[in-house]
Design a protein around this motif. Structure first.
Motif, mmCIF file in Angstrom:
data_model
loop_
_atom_site.group_PDB
_atom_site.id
_atom_site.type_symbol
_atom_site.label_atom_id
_atom_site.label_comp_id
_atom_site.label_asym_id
_atom_site.label_seq_id
_atom_site.Cartn_x
_atom_site.Cartn_y
_atom_site.Cartn_z
ATOM 1 N N ALA A 208 0.945 -1.410 -0.027
ATOM 2 C CA ALA A 208 0.328 -0.434 0.500
ATOM 3 C C ALA A 208 1.185 1.592 -0.329
ATOM 4 C CB ALA A 208 -1.127 0.157 1.442
ATOM 5 N N ASP A 209 2.284 1.143 0.234
ATOM 6 C CA ASP A 209 3.314 2.168 0.068
ATOM 7 C C ASP A 209 3.562 2.548 -0.889
ATOM 8 O OD1 ASP A 209 5.075 0.346 0.145
ATOM 9 O OD2 ASP A 209 6.165 1.007 2.028
ATOM 10 N N MET A 210 3.267 2.050 -2.211
ATOM 11 C CA MET A 210 3.940 2.077 -3.124
ATOM 12 C C MET A 210 3.325 2.188 -4.758
ATOM 13 S SD MET A 210 6.973 -1.394 -3.888
ATOM 14 C CE MET A 210 7.187 -0.642 -4.818
ATOM 15 N N THR A 211 3.264 3.149 -5.164
ATOM 16 C CA THR A 211 1.942 4.094 -5.918
ATOM 17 C C THR A 211 1.572 3.140 -7.203
ATOM 18 O OG1 THR A 211 4.124 5.301 -7.517
ATOM 19 C CG2 THR A 211 3.471 6.436 -5.951
ATOM 20 N N ALA A 212 2.486 2.338 -7.874
ATOM 21 C CA ALA A 212 1.810 1.078 -8.606
ATOM 22 C C ALA A 212 0.832 0.334 -8.494
ATOM 23 C CB ALA A 212 3.133 0.206 -8.707
ATOM 24 N N ALA A 213 1.325 -0.386 -6.616
ATOM 25 C CA ALA A 213 0.258 -1.109 -6.324
ATOM 26 C C ALA A 213 -1.001 -0.045 -5.567
ATOM 27 C CB ALA A 213 0.799 -1.407 -5.171
ATOM 28 N N VAL A 214 -1.366 1.429 -5.414
ATOM 29 C CA VAL A 214 -2.114 2.052 -5.845
ATOM 30 C C VAL A 214 -3.100 1.650 -6.423
ATOM 31 C CG1 VAL A 214 -3.308 4.169 -4.617
ATOM 32 C CG2 VAL A 214 -1.337 2.754 -3.464
ATOM 33 N N GLU A 226 -18.240 -0.626 -12.718
ATOM 34 C CA GLU A 226 -18.324 -0.652 -14.510
ATOM 35 C C GLU A 226 -19.534 -1.543 -14.903
ATOM 36 O OE1 GLU A 226 -14.693 -0.712 -16.457
ATOM 37 O OE2 GLU A 226 -14.241 1.525 -16.229
ATOM 38 N N ALA A 227 -18.397 -2.931 -13.999
ATOM 39 C CA ALA A 227 -19.337 -3.903 -13.705
ATOM 40 C C ALA A 227 -21.073 -3.928 -13.051
ATOM 41 C CB ALA A 227 -18.380 -5.201 -13.783
ATOM 42 N N GLY A 228 -20.820 -2.831 -12.549
ATOM 43 C CA GLY A 228 -22.141 -3.705 -11.056
ATOM 44 C C GLY A 228 -22.084 -4.251 -9.757
ATOM 45 N N LEU A 229 -20.698 -4.507 -10.044
ATOM 46 C CA LEU A 229 -20.268 -6.085 -8.776
ATOM 47 C C LEU A 229 -20.177 -5.285 -7.723
ATOM 48 C CD1 LEU A 229 -18.852 -8.668 -10.326
ATOM 49 C CD2 LEU A 229 -20.326 -8.235 -9.874
ATOM 50 N N PRO A 230 -19.550 -5.528 -6.177
ATOM 51 C CA PRO A 230 -19.207 -4.931 -4.954
ATOM 52 C C PRO A 230 -17.951 -4.632 -5.138
ATOM 53 C CG PRO A 230 -20.107 -6.875 -4.914
ATOM 54 C CD PRO A 230 -20.603 -6.503 -6.029
ATOM 55 N N ALA A 231 -17.096 -4.134 -4.391
ATOM 56 C CA ALA A 231 -15.857 -4.072 -3.974
ATOM 57 C C ALA A 231 -15.492 -5.048 -3.872
ATOM 58 C CB ALA A 231 -15.545 -3.125 -3.083
ATOM 59 N N SER A 232 -14.095 -6.006 -4.218
ATOM 60 C CA SER A 232 -13.577 -7.327 -3.839
ATOM 61 C C SER A 232 -12.658 -7.644 -2.734
ATOM 62 C CB SER A 232 -12.594 -8.300 -5.496
ATOM 63 O OG SER A 232 -12.136 -7.483 -5.079
ATOM 64 N N PRO A 233 -12.965 -8.570 -2.077
ATOM 65 C CA PRO A 233 -12.043 -8.713 -0.621
ATOM 66 C C PRO A 233 -10.991 -7.899 -0.960
ATOM 67 C CG PRO A 233 -13.612 -10.261 -0.890
ATOM 68 C CD PRO A 233 -12.694 -9.594 -2.029
ATOM 69 N N VAL A 234 -9.856 -7.546 -0.357
ATOM 70 C CA VAL A 234 -8.692 -7.259 -1.160
ATOM 71 C C VAL A 234 -7.767 -7.454 0.445
ATOM 72 C CG1 VAL A 234 -6.999 -5.514 -1.465
ATOM 73 C CG2 VAL A 234 -9.085 -5.736 -1.973
ATOM 74 N N VAL A 235 -5.940 -8.419 -0.287
ATOM 75 C CA VAL A 235 -5.289 -8.635 0.808
ATOM 76 C C VAL A 235 -4.196 -8.332 0.183
ATOM 77 C CG1 VAL A 235 -4.173 -10.607 1.851
ATOM 78 C CG2 VAL A 235 -6.423 -10.395 1.321
ATOM 79 N N HIS A 236 -3.243 -7.771 0.644
ATOM 80 C CA HIS A 236 -1.596 -6.364 0.854
ATOM 81 C C HIS A 236 -1.114 -7.605 0.890
ATOM 82 C CE1 HIS A 236 -3.431 -3.009 -0.806
ATOM 83 N NE2 HIS A 236 -4.145 -3.119 0.361
ATOM 84 N N GLY A 237 -0.328 -8.115 -0.915
ATOM 85 C CA GLY A 237 1.338 -8.808 0.113
ATOM 86 C C GLY A 237 2.684 -8.071 -0.911
ATOM 87 N N ASP A 238 3.534 -8.616 -0.906
ATOM 88 C CA ASP A 238 4.922 -7.729 -1.038
ATOM 89 C C ASP A 238 5.791 -7.590 -2.510
ATOM 90 O OD1 ASP A 238 5.706 -10.235 -0.770
ATOM 91 O OD2 ASP A 238 6.941 -9.550 1.048
ATOM 92 N N PHE A 239 4.767 -8.613 -3.788
ATOM 93 C CA PHE A 239 4.952 -8.706 -4.580
ATOM 94 C C PHE A 239 6.077 -9.779 -5.060
ATOM 95 C CE2 PHE A 239 4.333 -3.553 -6.320
ATOM 96 C CZ PHE A 239 3.764 -4.136 -6.457
ATOM 97 N N THR A 240 6.276 -10.662 -4.709
ATOM 98 C CA THR A 240 7.109 -11.592 -3.875
ATOM 99 C C THR A 240 5.622 -12.512 -4.284
ATOM 100 O OG1 THR A 240 6.967 -11.789 -1.506
ATOM 101 C CG2 THR A 240 8.779 -10.172 -2.872
ATOM 102 N N THR A 241 7.107 -14.328 -4.529
ATOM 103 C CA THR A 241 5.840 -15.393 -4.837
ATOM 104 C C THR A 241 5.234 -15.962 -3.271
ATOM 105 O OG1 THR A 241 7.395 -15.904 -6.666
ATOM 106 C CG2 THR A 241 5.995 -17.617 -5.302
#
Length: 360
Positions: A208-214, A226-241
């Motif tokens: 969340a502290d990187m502009t690309a991710a935001v 746009e598709a009329g769907l609610p906000a999805s669940p979000v889990v933040h990762g660190d760009f690693t496998t």
């Protein structure tokens, strides 16, 4: 000014086989200072003296001393690539290899060398900033920066030509950047999964502290709206496998009915697939997965990965050339460049959803 004494042959000794600036001046029949100015741009040198020095350079095979030359030109013929990430991540993530390849390509026809600086902790950051301020390089390219990297914003105040790869947090400064349309890329991912009939969607966002991710998360959220769907669940990762796998395990524990996942990097998407398959879920039969970056690993993975592509080599080449332009014309501040993104569809989203998903 021309030396009126006849030219003398330069002295050569066993201890000093390479011609010196004094040897060059003697061979050209000019003073040492005139020879120095002639090989460093020709400022205040007559055409005759310039021609004489150039002939002597060819005759002697003279190679200018780069350190001495920098005292005249105030150039180091070096630029820094600053990566505020741990060494292990830089070595393991193909993103950084692609960036280095692109910048190196931009420097190919120049004498400019690339210096790699990795800054991780506060003490490293202050040391990096001192180095950049100390006249060791002519400019800097910053990539993978975080919101807390205040030193990155400080670069704009040093006057050192600087280009960011990725939108900087502080766009009000004179620092310019090269980026891809991350908001548009996130929107493409949402549209693709929705178009496949997936409705119970989730995302593994980047830090969340990187502009690309935001920006990617913002585009994803807009695409769902746009598709009329609610906000999805979000889990933040660190760009690693590993970060992607951990996020996927959390998602299926908390939301076992999901049928589509957007991961904000290819490495995280590969971790998501590994975790899902280890939990007995099929990809894409049960859950479709889409990544971001289009690294080479996306196409060669056991389950080839649908992904959002950004032209990272081209972006890095452009950043390198923009920095060279800024060094040659200080204060020119090239305009930011934003590259479009595209969807590359592969096996991880290739089949129709399960019957339960289609009827949801």
């Amino acid at each position: 000014m021309m030396n009126t004494s006849p030219p003398r042959s330069p002295r050569r000794t066993a201890s000093r086989p390479s011609p010196t600036l004094e040897d060059l001046a003697l061979a050209a029949g000019v003073s040492r200072s005139t020879a120095s100015r002639a090989i460093n741009g020709g400022d205040r040198v007559s055409p005759e003296a310039q021609a004489a020095v150039e002939r002597a350079v060819g005759d002697l095979g003279y190679i200018p001393n780069r350190a001495a030359r920098s005292l005249v030109t105030r150039r180091t013929s070096s630029i820094a690539l600053v990566i505020p990430e741990p060494d292990v991540r830089v070595m393991m993530d193909p993103f950084f290899a692609v960036v280095i390849t692109g910048i190196t390509e931009a420097l190919r026809d120049t004498d400019v060398q690339l210096v790699l600086l990795m800054s991780r902790a506060d003490d490293d950051a202050s040391r990096t900033l001192r180095y950049l301020r100390g006249g060791h390089v002519d400019g800097a390219i910053v990539v993978s920066h975080h919101e807390a990297d205040s030193w990155a914003r400080s670069l704009a105040q040093t006057g050192l030509p600087t280009i960011f790869i990725g939108r900087p947090w502080d766009t009000a400064s004179d620092v310019t950047y090269v980026d891809s349309d991350n908001v548009g890329g996130g929107r493409l991912a949402a549209r693709h999964l929705v178009g496949l009939g997936r409705r119970r969607l989730a995302t593994v966002a980047g830090p969340a502290d990187m502009t690309a991710a935001v920006d990617r998360l913002r585009g994803w959220t807009e695409g769902l709206a746009e598709a009329g769907l609610p906000a999805s669940p979000v889990v933040h990762g660190d760009f690693t496998t590993e970060g992607g796998a951990a996020a996927a395990r959390r998602l299926i524990a908390e939301h076992p009915d999901i049928d589509g996942v957007f991961a904000a990097s290819d490495l995280m998407a590969l971790g998501v697939i590994e975790a899902l398959q280890a939990a007995g879920r099929t990809v894409p039969g049960d859950i479709a997965v889409i990544g971001y970056d289009n690294h080479a690993v996306a196409a060669t993975a056991p389950t080839p990965l649908t992904t959002i592509t950004q032209p990272m080599v081209g972006m890095a080449v452009r950043a390198g050339r923009m920095l060279l332009e800024e060094i040659e014309a200080p204060g020119s501040h090239p305009e930011p460049v934003i590259y479009p993104t595209e969807l590359v569809e592969r096996a991880s989203t290739a089949v129709a959803p399960t019957a339960s998903a289609a009827n949801a």
